[in-house]
Design an enzyme around this catalytic site. Structure first.
Site, short mmCIF file in Angstrom:
data_model
loop_
_atom_site.label_atom_id
_atom_site.label_comp_id
_atom_site.label_asym_id
_atom_site.label_seq_id
_atom_site.Cartn_x
_atom_site.Cartn_y
_atom_site.Cartn_z
N HIS A 99 -4.93 -3.05 6.41
CA HIS A 99 -4.65 -3.49 5.06
C HIS A 99 -6.24 -3.60 4.48
CE1 HIS A 99 -3.24 -4.93 1.29
NE2 HIS A 99 -3.69 -6.14 1.64
N ASP A 154 1.03 -1.26 0.05
CA ASP A 154 -0.06 -0.13 0.02
C ASP A 154 0.79 1.33 0.15
OD1 ASP A 154 -2.54 -1.53 0.42
OD2 ASP A 154 -1.68 -2.17 2.38
P1 NAX Z 1 -3.04 -17.85 -3.94
O1 NAX Z 1 -4.47 -18.34 -3.54
O2 NAX Z 1 -2.60 -18.07 -5.20
O3 NAX Z 1 -1.96 -18.89 -2.93
C1 NAX Z 1 -2.33 -18.91 -1.76
C2 NAX Z 1 -1.72 -20.25 -1.27
O4 NAX Z 1 -1.83 -20.49 0.33
C3 NAX Z 1 -2.42 -21.55 -1.59
O5 NAX Z 1 -1.52 -22.51 -2.66
C4 NAX Z 1 -3.28 -22.42 -0.62
O6 NAX Z 1 -3.17 -23.58 -0.71
C5 NAX Z 1 -2.13 -22.12 0.60
N1 NAX Z 1 -2.58 -22.12 1.80
C6 NAX Z 1 -3.90 -21.97 2.22
N2 NAX Z 1 -3.72 -22.28 3.42
C7 NAX Z 1 -2.66 -22.82 3.85
C8 NAX Z 1 -2.15 -23.18 5.25
N3 NAX Z 1 -2.91 -23.55 6.00
N4 NAX Z 1 -0.85 -23.41 5.03
C9 NAX Z 1 -0.01 -23.12 3.98
N5 NAX Z 1 -0.60 -22.95 2.71
C10 NAX Z 1 -1.79 -22.50 2.80
O7 NAX Z 1 -2.88 -16.62 -3.33
P2 NAX Z 1 -1.77 -15.31 -3.30
O8 NAX Z 1 -1.94 -14.52 -4.49
O9 NAX Z 1 -0.61 -16.03 -3.44
O10 NAX Z 1 -2.06 -14.47 -2.10
C11 NAX Z 1 -1.97 -14.93 -0.75
C12 NAX Z 1 -2.81 -14.08 0.30
O11 NAX Z 1 -1.93 -12.77 0.29
C13 NAX Z 1 -3.86 -13.95 -0.02
O12 NAX Z 1 -4.37 -13.96 1.48
C14 NAX Z 1 -3.87 -12.49 -0.40
O13 NAX Z 1 -5.12 -11.98 0.00
C15 NAX Z 1 -2.88 -11.95 0.34
N6 NAX Z 1 -2.38 -10.53 -0.01
C16 NAX Z 1 -2.01 -9.71 0.87
C17 NAX Z 1 -1.54 -8.32 0.46
C18 NAX Z 1 -1.03 -7.51 1.47
O14 NAX Z 1 -0.78 -6.63 0.94
N7 NAX Z 1 -0.95 -7.66 2.57
C19 NAX Z 1 -1.62 -7.91 -0.94
C20 NAX Z 1 -1.52 -9.17 -2.01
C21 NAX Z 1 -2.24 -10.19 -1.56
O15 NAX Z 1 -3.75 -9.96 -1.91
#
Ligand code: NAX
Length: 328
Positions: free
Chosen positions: A189, A161
């Site tokens: 966030h 951000d």
């Molecule tokens: P993806 O859905 O591509 O990947 C997430 C991965 O996490 C999946 O492969 C899933 O199997 C895995 N996962 C779920 N539960 C798990 C667990 N208990 N242990 C280990 N792995 C687990 O998402 P992606 O685009 O990589 O985003 C990941 C996270 O970042 C999301 O929650 C997203 O909302 C968050 N973000 C946060 C941002 C920030 O600024 N703080 C910005 C980017 C993003 O939106």
């Protein structure tokens, strides 16, 4: 040869990690002379574990000189074992028709389990940076499970951000982004975040000296920073990944570097800026090296800013209340 550090990363088969992991292995996060062991965690589902194995195969095929080993895990107690850094990227996405409260609770359960595992097996001096949403509240939950690892070692990422806001100000003012400083994100966030343009600077002078269009700052800049994630999804059909990975590299690099620069990091509230006790709110910090930071408590806030701080704090308190039963 410097001994390697252990870096645990969750969500390893996800899209952020696809951008993030090669950059860590190339030395962009911890330095070009710091070997790393990557300890990757994914959910224990065959298809997802297989996808993580594919990511590890690609990392192998890069022949990164600094990458000493890759551990693949479906169990947090394996992934976090002796970890010096835990980067919690993985979380459960919001499904169609899913209420925000259910998202908070479902993710809360993940971060309870991961907090327990970190406290049980990670290195004593371990630092934890959380990206998986809702990241402020997930961080609060994970930290609440830990007695050995202090709450000050847990941070949530609002650097994306901050980076988004700095670039928008630079473009509007017609300057290079490196001329923008002190661009601090306050609060959650989420779209309630407060991107504090009043205290931001260009070449050390107030941004408002350069951008005099107050309506643009309040009505275009602020909401567009808060809703940039949704705009990326609308344009790309997928959420921010390369920019999120880049922001996490910035977040951790800042934390390990002692510097006078001011950055946005979500940390446990000490009551500064009216944030309530126990929530993780983004505030201005100066990093003091080795993953430590000092909160800057003296940013002046006018009535407009105080109202924005109240709104984002109310949301954080609402999230805290929603997950209260999980934490008791
Ligand atoms: P993806 O859905 O591509 O990947 C997430 C991965 O996490 C999946 O492969 C899933 O199997 C895995 N996962 C779920 N539960 C798990 C667990 N208990 N242990 C280990 N792995 C687990 O998402 P992606 O685009 O990589 O985003 C990941 C996270 O970042 C999301 O929650 C997203 O909302 C968050 N973000 C946060 C941002 C920030 O600024 N703080 C910005 C980017 C993003 O939106």
């Amino acid at each position: 040869m410097t001994s390697p550090i252990r870096v645990a990363v969750t969500g390893a088969a996800g899209q952020i990690c696809y951008s993030l992991l090669p950059r860590i292995a190339a030395g962009e996060m911890f330095g070009k002379d710091q070997p790393v062991i990557l300890q990757l965690l994914e959910i224990p589902v065959d298809k997802v574990q297989e996808a993580m194995r594919g990511v590890a195969m690609e990392l192998d095929d890069c022949a990164f000189p600094l990458l000493q080993d890759i551990v693949l895990a479906g169990d947090p107690n394996v992934a976090f074992k002796d970890a010096n850094w835990c980067l919690l990227v993985g979380s459960k996405p919001r499904g169609p028709g899913m209420e925000r409260a259910d998202l908070l609770k479902d993710n809360g359960k993940i971060f309870i389990g991961q907090g327990d595992a970190i406290d049980a097996v990670a290195a004593d001096e371990c630092k934890i940076a959380i990206v998986g949403n809702p990241c402020n509240t997930n961080t609060m939950i994970a930290a609440s499970r830990c007695s050995r690892i202090p709450a000050s070692s847990f941070t949530a990422m609002t650097r994306l951000d901050q980076n988004r806001a700095a670039t928008q100000l630079a473009k509007k003012a017609g300057v290079a982004v490196h001329q923008v400083s002190d661009m601090v994100i306050f609060g959650n966030h989420s779209p309630t975040m407060y991107p504090d343009f009043f205290n931001a600077k260009i070449d050390g002078k107030p941004v408002t000296d350069f951008i005099t269009d107050d309506a643009w700052l309040r009505e275009t800049f602020m909401p567009s920073v808060g809703k940039r994630g949704a705009a990326i999804i609308a344009a790309r059909g997928l959420s921010s990944a390369a920019s999120a990975a880049n922001a996490l590299i910035d977040h951790v690099r800042s934390l390990i570097t002692k510097s006078d620069e001011i950055h946005s990091i979500a940390v446990k509230s000490d009551g500064s800026y009216g944030f309530s006790e126990g929530v993780w709110a983004s505030v201005p910090v100066r990093t003091t090296g080795n993953g430590t930071y000092e909160v800057l408590r003296d940013f002046p806030m006018n009535d407009f800013a105080q109202e924005k701080l109240r709104i984002t704090n109310d949301e954080l308190v609402g999230e805290r209340d929603t997950v209260a039963e999980l934490m008791s």
